[in-house]
Design a protein around this motif. Structure first.
Motif, PDB file in Angstrom:
ATOM      1  N   ALA A   1       0.824  -1.214   0.000  1.00  0.00           N
ATOM      2  CA  ALA A   1       0.000   0.000   0.000  1.00  0.00           C
ATOM      3  C   ALA A   1       0.854   1.258   0.000  1.00  0.00           C
ATOM      4  O   ALA A   1       0.430   2.306  -0.501  1.00  0.00           O
ATOM      5  CB  ALA A   1      -0.933  -0.003   1.208  1.00  0.00           C
ATOM      6  N   GLY A   2       2.058   1.154   0.579  1.00  0.00           N
ATOM      7  CA  GLY A   2       2.972   2.288   0.558  1.00  0.00           C
ATOM      8  C   GLY A   2       2.638   3.330   1.603  1.00  0.00           C
ATOM      9  O   GLY A   2       1.874   3.091   2.540  1.00  0.00           O
ATOM     10  N   PRO A   3       3.178   4.526   1.456  1.00  0.00           N
ATOM     11  CA  PRO A   3       3.047   5.562   2.487  1.00  0.00           C
ATOM     12  C   PRO A   3       1.626   6.053   2.688  1.00  0.00           C
ATOM     13  O   PRO A   3       1.321   6.684   3.698  1.00  0.00           O
ATOM     14  CB  PRO A   3       3.954   6.696   1.974  1.00  0.00           C
ATOM     15  N   GLY A   4       0.750   5.786   1.749  1.00  0.00           N
ATOM     16  CA  GLY A   4      -0.637   6.223   1.899  1.00  0.00           C
ATOM     17  C   GLY A   4      -1.399   5.446   2.948  1.00  0.00           C
ATOM     18  O   GLY A   4      -2.490   5.857   3.354  1.00  0.00           O
ATOM     19  N   GLY A   5      -0.851   4.308   3.403  1.00  0.00           N
ATOM     20  CA  GLY A   5      -1.489   3.517   4.444  1.00  0.00           C
ATOM     21  C   GLY A   5      -2.839   2.966   4.032  1.00  0.00           C
ATOM     22  O   GLY A   5      -3.116   2.752   2.839  1.00  0.00           O
ATOM     23  N   ALA A   6      -3.705   2.748   5.019  1.00  0.00           N
ATOM     24  CA  ALA A   6      -5.002   2.123   4.769  1.00  0.00           C
ATOM     25  C   ALA A   6      -5.860   2.923   3.794  1.00  0.00           C
ATOM     26  O   ALA A   6      -6.637   2.349   3.014  1.00  0.00           O
ATOM     27  CB  ALA A   6      -5.744   1.936   6.094  1.00  0.00           C
TER      28      ALA A   6
ATOM     29  N   ILE B   1      -4.686  -1.253  -5.259  1.00  0.00           N
ATOM     30  CA  ILE B   1      -5.284  -2.591  -5.165  1.00  0.00           C
ATOM     31  C   ILE B   1      -4.644  -3.544  -6.175  1.00  0.00           C
ATOM     32  O   ILE B   1      -4.362  -4.705  -5.872  1.00  0.00           O
ATOM     33  CB  ILE B   1      -6.807  -2.515  -5.406  1.00  0.00           C
ATOM     34  N   ALA B   2      -4.384  -3.044  -7.361  1.00  0.00           N
ATOM     35  CA  ALA B   2      -3.848  -3.891  -8.426  1.00  0.00           C
ATOM     36  C   ALA B   2      -2.454  -4.430  -8.119  1.00  0.00           C
ATOM     37  O   ALA B   2      -2.049  -5.444  -8.687  1.00  0.00           O
ATOM     38  CB  ALA B   2      -3.819  -3.106  -9.740  1.00  0.00           C
ATOM     39  N   ARG B   3      -1.708  -3.770  -7.222  1.00  0.00           N
ATOM     40  CA  ARG B   3      -0.349  -4.233  -6.947  1.00  0.00           C
ATOM     41  C   ARG B   3      -0.223  -5.050  -5.653  1.00  0.00           C
ATOM     42  O   ARG B   3       0.871  -5.466  -5.287  1.00  0.00           O
ATOM     43  CB  ARG B   3       0.618  -3.052  -6.905  1.00  0.00           C
ATOM     44  N   LEU B   4      -1.334  -5.290  -4.974  1.00  0.00           N
ATOM     45  CA  LEU B   4      -1.269  -6.030  -3.719  1.00  0.00           C
ATOM     46  C   LEU B   4      -0.979  -7.514  -3.975  1.00  0.00           C
ATOM     47  O   LEU B   4      -1.749  -8.213  -4.635  1.00  0.00           O
ATOM     48  CB  LEU B   4      -2.575  -5.907  -2.948  1.00  0.00           C
TER      49      LEU B   4
ATOM     50  N   SER C   1     -11.865 -12.062   4.313  1.00  0.00           N
ATOM     51  CA  SER C   1     -12.080 -10.719   3.781  1.00  0.00           C
ATOM     52  C   SER C   1     -10.761 -10.001   3.537  1.00  0.00           C
ATOM     53  O   SER C   1      -9.825 -10.119   4.331  1.00  0.00           O
ATOM     54  CB  SER C   1     -12.908  -9.875   4.760  1.00  0.00           C
ATOM     55  N   LEU C   2     -10.732  -9.270   2.436  1.00  0.00           N
ATOM     56  CA  LEU C   2      -9.609  -8.410   2.061  1.00  0.00           C
ATOM     57  C   LEU C   2     -10.189  -7.256   1.261  1.00  0.00           C
ATOM     58  O   LEU C   2     -11.364  -7.305   0.866  1.00  0.00           O
ATOM     59  CB  LEU C   2      -8.604  -9.176   1.193  1.00  0.00           C
ATOM     60  N   PRO C   3      -9.411  -6.229   0.976  1.00  0.00           N
ATOM     61  CA  PRO C   3      -9.919  -5.192   0.076  1.00  0.00           C
ATOM     62  C   PRO C   3     -10.397  -5.803  -1.242  1.00  0.00           C
ATOM     63  O   PRO C   3      -9.625  -6.504  -1.912  1.00  0.00           O
ATOM     64  CB  PRO C   3      -8.698  -4.289  -0.131  1.00  0.00           C
ATOM     65  N   THR C   4     -11.634  -5.607  -1.568  1.00  0.00           N
ATOM     66  CA  THR C   4     -12.357  -6.112  -2.746  1.00  0.00           C
ATOM     67  C   THR C   4     -12.698  -7.594  -2.667  1.00  0.00           C
ATOM     68  O   THR C   4     -13.443  -8.095  -3.522  1.00  0.00           O
ATOM     69  CB  THR C   4     -11.618  -5.842  -4.089  1.00  0.00           C
ATOM     70  N   VAL C   5     -12.206  -8.320  -1.685  1.00  0.00           N
ATOM     71  CA  VAL C   5     -12.424  -9.765  -1.579  1.00  0.00           C
ATOM     72  C   VAL C   5     -13.373 -10.079  -0.429  1.00  0.00           C
ATOM     73  O   VAL C   5     -13.192  -9.603   0.690  1.00  0.00           O
ATOM     74  CB  VAL C   5     -11.089 -10.509  -1.361  1.00  0.00           C
ATOM     75  N   ARG C   6     -14.394 -10.897  -0.734  1.00  0.00           N
ATOM     76  CA  ARG C   6     -15.322 -11.409   0.279  1.00  0.00           C
ATOM     77  C   ARG C   6     -15.556 -12.884  -0.025  1.00  0.00           C
ATOM     78  O   ARG C   6     -16.031 -13.225  -1.106  1.00  0.00           O
ATOM     79  CB  ARG C   6     -16.643 -10.629   0.249  1.00  0.00           C
TER      80      ARG C   6
END
Length: 291
Positions: free
Chosen positions: A151-156, A165-168, A235-240
């Motif tokens: 996620a980098g310096p931008g955090g949550a 999201i595409a690079r996670l 659960s994850l960002p975009t994942v359920r």
């Protein structure tokens, strides 16, 4: 089954998600699959694999489930529930840590158990059960660390950005804990038939899966007092995700695994949660002789 598959596709499309589903009648072997052999990110669904490993070790006499473990705040895996959210030292048994891991998806408790049995043992368990597409790459703490790093310096807050999201790595089945919907229903079937563990341990596994507190996904498709749903979410960002077993009063029992990925990065997507229950109900209805 053709009509059921069309309804499942329409439900996923209507909820704005890409979905993978496999459902099987645990006793007859009748099945329905919608992308059930495609690789998926398991997220916390992989805690089921760890739970089975723990009980296999207990059945073999390699550990005692009442063994006490000290859980100090320093170094504890973070999370919004259970040990991950607690501030003070905790002492508990391995089986109570397993309860927290399954009931409230406690990452801290999961890593306490992983420290006891080892990640390699979890992979040995899934391989031994014939789950050829199921593999754990990370502990849950390591898994969360990849998200923070990517996620980098931008955090949550950066997790609302589709480019982030595409690079996670956590969302790429080739680089993180993974499985398929079919592998997960095979695992559930082995638990319900007492093939994964001896009967006394199988009963304990089924009890814990029945204590999960989240009713908003798979259980939402079966809002009846006489139908029992036992499962594990992820659960994850975009994942359920959720995998579980639905048991009917006539003795019918059905293992269902649903994995979804949403187009939206929004944290709250009620329709994406609910479609897990909707598609599970369509699949089970088809297995029970519906369209």
């Amino acid at each position: 089954m053709t009509t059921a598959l069309a309804r499942i596709r329409a439900a996923f499309d209507g909820a704005g998600v890409t979905g993978r589903l496999h459902a099987v009648d645990i006793d007859s072997g009748a099945e329905i699959s919608f992308g059930g052999d495609q690789p998926v990110v398991t997220a916390s669904v992989h805690k089921l694999c760890l739970l089975v490993t723990l009980h296999q070790h207990a059945a073999e006499g390699r550990l005692d489930l009442t063994e006490q473990t000290e859980c100090a705040p320093a170094g504890r895996t973070s999370g919004p529930t259970g040990l991950g959210a607690m501030l003070d030292p905790v002492r508990m048994s391995l089986r109570d840590a397993a309860y927290l891991m399954m009931a409230v998806s406690d990452n801290g408790a999961a890593d306490v158990l992983l420290a006891r049995v080892g990640l390699d043992a979890v992979n040995d368990t899934t391989a031994g059960l014939g789950l050829t597409h199921t593999y754990a790459v990370h502990t849950f703490g390591e898994f969360l660390a990849t998200i923070k790093e990517d996620a980098g310096p931008g955090g949550a807050q950066a997790l609302a950005d589709p480019y982030v999201i595409a690079r996670l790595r956590a969302l790429d089945p080739a680089r993180t804990n993974r499985s398929t919907a079919r592998d997960m229903t095979r695992l559930l079937g082995s638990v319900w038939r007492d093939e994964a563990c001896p009967p006394e341990h199988g009963a304990a596994l089924r009890r814990l899966l029945g204590l999960q507190v989240w009713p908003h996904r798979m259980a939402s498709g079966f809002p009846f007092d006489d139908i029992h749903v036992a499962g594990k979410t992820g659960s994850l960002p975009t994942v359920r995700n959720e995998v579980g077993v639905i048991e009917y009063p006539d003795g019918g029992r059905y293992a269902v695994a649903v994995f979804t990925r949403a187009a939206s990065t929004a944290a709250n997507l009620p329709r994406a949660d609910a479609v897990i229950g909707t598609t599970a109900a369509i699949a089970v209805d088809a297995l029970r002789g519906g369209s």
